[in-house]
Design a protein around this motif. Sequence first.
Motif, PDB file in Angstrom:
ATOM      1  N   ALA A   5       0.888  -1.159   0.000  1.00 35.68           N
ATOM      2  CA  ALA A   5       0.000   0.000   0.000  1.00 35.68           C
ATOM      3  C   ALA A   5       0.929   1.213   0.000  1.00 35.68           C
ATOM      4  CB  ALA A   5      -0.893  -0.009   1.232  1.00 35.68           C
ATOM      5  N   LEU A   6       0.660   2.178  -0.870  1.00 36.16           N
ATOM      6  CA  LEU A   6       1.543   3.321  -1.046  1.00 36.16           C
ATOM      7  C   LEU A   6       0.757   4.619  -0.982  1.00 36.16           C
ATOM      8  CD1 LEU A   6       3.413   1.838  -4.139  1.00 36.16           C
ATOM      9  CD2 LEU A   6       4.249   1.850  -1.796  1.00 36.16           C
ATOM     10  N   GLY A  13      -3.711   7.493  -2.126  1.00 35.59           N
ATOM     11  CA  GLY A  13      -3.368   6.116  -1.786  1.00 35.59           C
ATOM     12  C   GLY A  13      -3.554   5.187  -2.974  1.00 35.59           C
ATOM     13  N   PHE A  14      -2.674   4.212  -3.110  1.00 40.06           N
ATOM     14  CA  PHE A  14      -2.786   3.211  -4.169  1.00 40.06           C
ATOM     15  C   PHE A  14      -1.968   1.989  -3.766  1.00 40.06           C
ATOM     16  CE2 PHE A  14       0.772   5.917  -5.137  1.00 40.06           C
ATOM     17  CZ  PHE A  14       1.748   5.120  -5.715  1.00 40.06           C
ATOM     18  N   GLU A  15      -2.145   0.898  -4.482  1.00 41.37           N
ATOM     19  CA  GLU A  15      -1.403  -0.329  -4.219  1.00 41.37           C
ATOM     20  C   GLU A  15      -0.640  -0.724  -5.470  1.00 41.37           C
ATOM     21  OE1 GLU A  15      -4.156  -3.338  -2.965  1.00 41.37           O
ATOM     22  OE2 GLU A  15      -4.484  -2.386  -1.029  1.00 41.37           O
ATOM     23  N   SER A  16       0.452  -1.465  -5.274  1.00 43.45           N
ATOM     24  CA  SER A  16       1.208  -1.960  -6.413  1.00 43.45           C
ATOM     25  C   SER A  16       1.969  -3.217  -6.017  1.00 43.45           C
ATOM     26  CB  SER A  16       2.181  -0.892  -6.911  1.00 43.45           C
ATOM     27  OG  SER A  16       2.725  -1.270  -8.154  1.00 43.45           O
ATOM     28  N   TRP A  17       2.233  -4.056  -6.999  1.00 46.66           N
ATOM     29  CA  TRP A  17       2.974  -5.301  -6.792  1.00 46.66           C
ATOM     30  C   TRP A  17       4.419  -5.110  -7.245  1.00 46.66           C
ATOM     31  CZ3 TRP A  17       1.130  -9.717  -4.577  1.00 46.66           C
ATOM     32  CH2 TRP A  17      -0.245  -9.804  -4.396  1.00 46.66           C
ATOM     33  N   PHE A  18       5.341  -5.760  -6.525  1.00 48.28           N
ATOM     34  CA  PHE A  18       6.762  -5.703  -6.858  1.00 48.28           C
ATOM     35  C   PHE A  18       7.358  -7.104  -6.755  1.00 48.28           C
ATOM     36  CE2 PHE A  18       5.426  -1.639  -5.295  1.00 48.28           C
ATOM     37  CZ  PHE A  18       5.948  -0.774  -6.235  1.00 48.28           C
ATOM     38  N   ALA A  23      13.319  -4.773  -5.027  1.00 43.86           N
ATOM     39  CA  ALA A  23      12.878  -4.219  -6.309  1.00 43.86           C
ATOM     40  C   ALA A  23      12.115  -2.916  -6.079  1.00 43.86           C
ATOM     41  CB  ALA A  23      12.011  -5.224  -7.057  1.00 43.86           C
ATOM     42  N   PHE A  24      11.250  -2.894  -5.058  1.00 38.71           N
ATOM     43  CA  PHE A  24      10.535  -1.655  -4.742  1.00 38.71           C
ATOM     44  C   PHE A  24      11.531  -0.549  -4.401  1.00 38.71           C
ATOM     45  CE2 PHE A  24       9.183   1.291  -1.452  1.00 38.71           C
ATOM     46  CZ  PHE A  24       8.194   1.975  -2.134  1.00 38.71           C
ATOM     47  N   ASP A  25      12.493  -0.855  -3.527  1.00 34.05           N
ATOM     48  CA  ASP A  25      13.460   0.155  -3.100  1.00 34.05           C
ATOM     49  C   ASP A  25      14.219   0.748  -4.296  1.00 34.05           C
ATOM     50  OD1 ASP A  25      12.710  -0.235  -0.462  1.00 34.05           O
ATOM     51  OD2 ASP A  25      14.342  -1.650  -0.047  1.00 34.05           O
ATOM     52  N   LYS A  26      14.667  -0.119  -5.218  1.00 36.37           N
ATOM     53  CA  LYS A  26      15.406   0.359  -6.390  1.00 36.37           C
ATOM     54  C   LYS A  26      14.531   1.220  -7.294  1.00 36.37           C
ATOM     55  CE  LYS A  26      18.808  -3.346  -6.837  1.00 36.37           C
ATOM     56  NZ  LYS A  26      19.246  -4.483  -7.659  1.00 36.37           N
ATOM     57  N   LEU A  27      13.298   0.747  -7.567  1.00 32.90           N
ATOM     58  CA  LEU A  27      12.404   1.491  -8.449  1.00 32.90           C
ATOM     59  C   LEU A  27      12.006   2.827  -7.836  1.00 32.90           C
ATOM     60  CD1 LEU A  27      10.141  -1.430  -9.696  1.00 32.90           C
ATOM     61  CD2 LEU A  27      11.761  -0.117 -11.059  1.00 32.90           C
ATOM     62  N   ALA A  28      11.723   2.836  -6.544  1.00 33.41           N
ATOM     63  CA  ALA A  28      11.335   4.083  -5.866  1.00 33.41           C
ATOM     64  C   ALA A  28      12.504   5.068  -5.874  1.00 33.41           C
ATOM     65  CB  ALA A  28      10.863   3.793  -4.446  1.00 33.41           C
ATOM     66  N   ALA A  29      13.716   4.591  -5.611  1.00 35.48           N
ATOM     67  CA  ALA A  29      14.894   5.466  -5.601  1.00 35.48           C
ATOM     68  C   ALA A  29      15.162   6.059  -6.982  1.00 35.48           C
ATOM     69  CB  ALA A  29      16.121   4.701  -5.110  1.00 35.48           C
ATOM     70  N   ALA A  30      14.815   5.314  -8.033  1.00 34.47           N
ATOM     71  CA  ALA A  30      15.029   5.786  -9.402  1.00 34.47           C
ATOM     72  C   ALA A  30      13.869   6.649  -9.905  1.00 34.47           C
ATOM     73  CB  ALA A  30      15.222   4.592 -10.340  1.00 34.47           C
ATOM     74  N   LYS A  45       5.663   3.741   1.567  1.00 38.68           N
ATOM     75  CA  LYS A  45       4.842   2.613   1.978  1.00 38.68           C
ATOM     76  C   LYS A  45       4.012   3.038   3.181  1.00 38.68           C
ATOM     77  CE  LYS A  45       8.715  -0.169   1.566  1.00 38.68           C
ATOM     78  NZ  LYS A  45       9.513  -1.297   2.010  1.00 38.68           N
ATOM     79  N   VAL A  46       2.772   2.538   3.245  1.00 40.67           N
ATOM     80  CA  VAL A  46       1.914   2.806   4.388  1.00 40.67           C
ATOM     81  C   VAL A  46       1.450   1.482   4.986  1.00 40.67           C
ATOM     82  CG1 VAL A  46       1.141   5.089   3.612  1.00 40.67           C
ATOM     83  CG2 VAL A  46      -0.140   3.069   2.936  1.00 40.67           C
ATOM     84  N   LEU A  47       0.974   1.543   6.208  1.00 37.20           N
ATOM     85  CA  LEU A  47       0.533   0.345   6.914  1.00 37.20           C
ATOM     86  C   LEU A  47      -0.564  -0.358   6.137  1.00 37.20           C
ATOM     87  CD1 LEU A  47       0.980  -1.265   9.487  1.00 37.20           C
ATOM     88  CD2 LEU A  47      -0.780   0.113  10.576  1.00 37.20           C
ATOM     89  N   MET A  48      -0.441  -1.666   6.034  1.00 34.61           N
ATOM     90  CA  MET A  48      -1.405  -2.449   5.264  1.00 34.61           C
ATOM     91  C   MET A  48      -1.707  -3.728   6.015  1.00 34.61           C
ATOM     92  SD  MET A  48      -0.790  -3.637   1.380  1.00 34.61           S
ATOM     93  CE  MET A  48      -1.857  -4.766   0.558  1.00 34.61           C
TER      94      MET A  48
END
Length: 144
Positions: A5-6, A13-18, A23-30, A45-48
Amino acid sequence: MIRYALKCTNDHGFESWFASAEAFDKLAAAGMVACPECGATEVRKVLMAPGVQTARKKPAEPKDESLAAPASEMETKLAALRKHVETTSDYVGMGFASEARKMHEGEIPQRSIYGEAKPEEAKRLIEDGVPVAPLPFRPTRKSN
């Protein structure tokens, strides 16, 4: 695969799969994770609550009409965008990067296309000034 949950800096707010947490950390940093509502690339990221199924209680079966009808205004708009793209553009599949580059270089006539590209292919297109944009949905794979 992992689902997060992001929230973006505009509090959408939205959700996404990684593929993984890394992979999330790399994509978010880029700056490659973007809010589907406003396009902001600063997301967190938010509490889910985890989706846990117990042996005692099975999840309710979804009704067919709930799957067919969009649940929100955003889903309605995404469905309309998808229909527009699929009816006004040519699907070129995994050959998207090659077709886009040929059009950009004047080797073939310009036309509206959509398809799929590996992340490194998309990055090279952008670096070379080829005008491309990611779709907020996965294309329906078409075959002969």
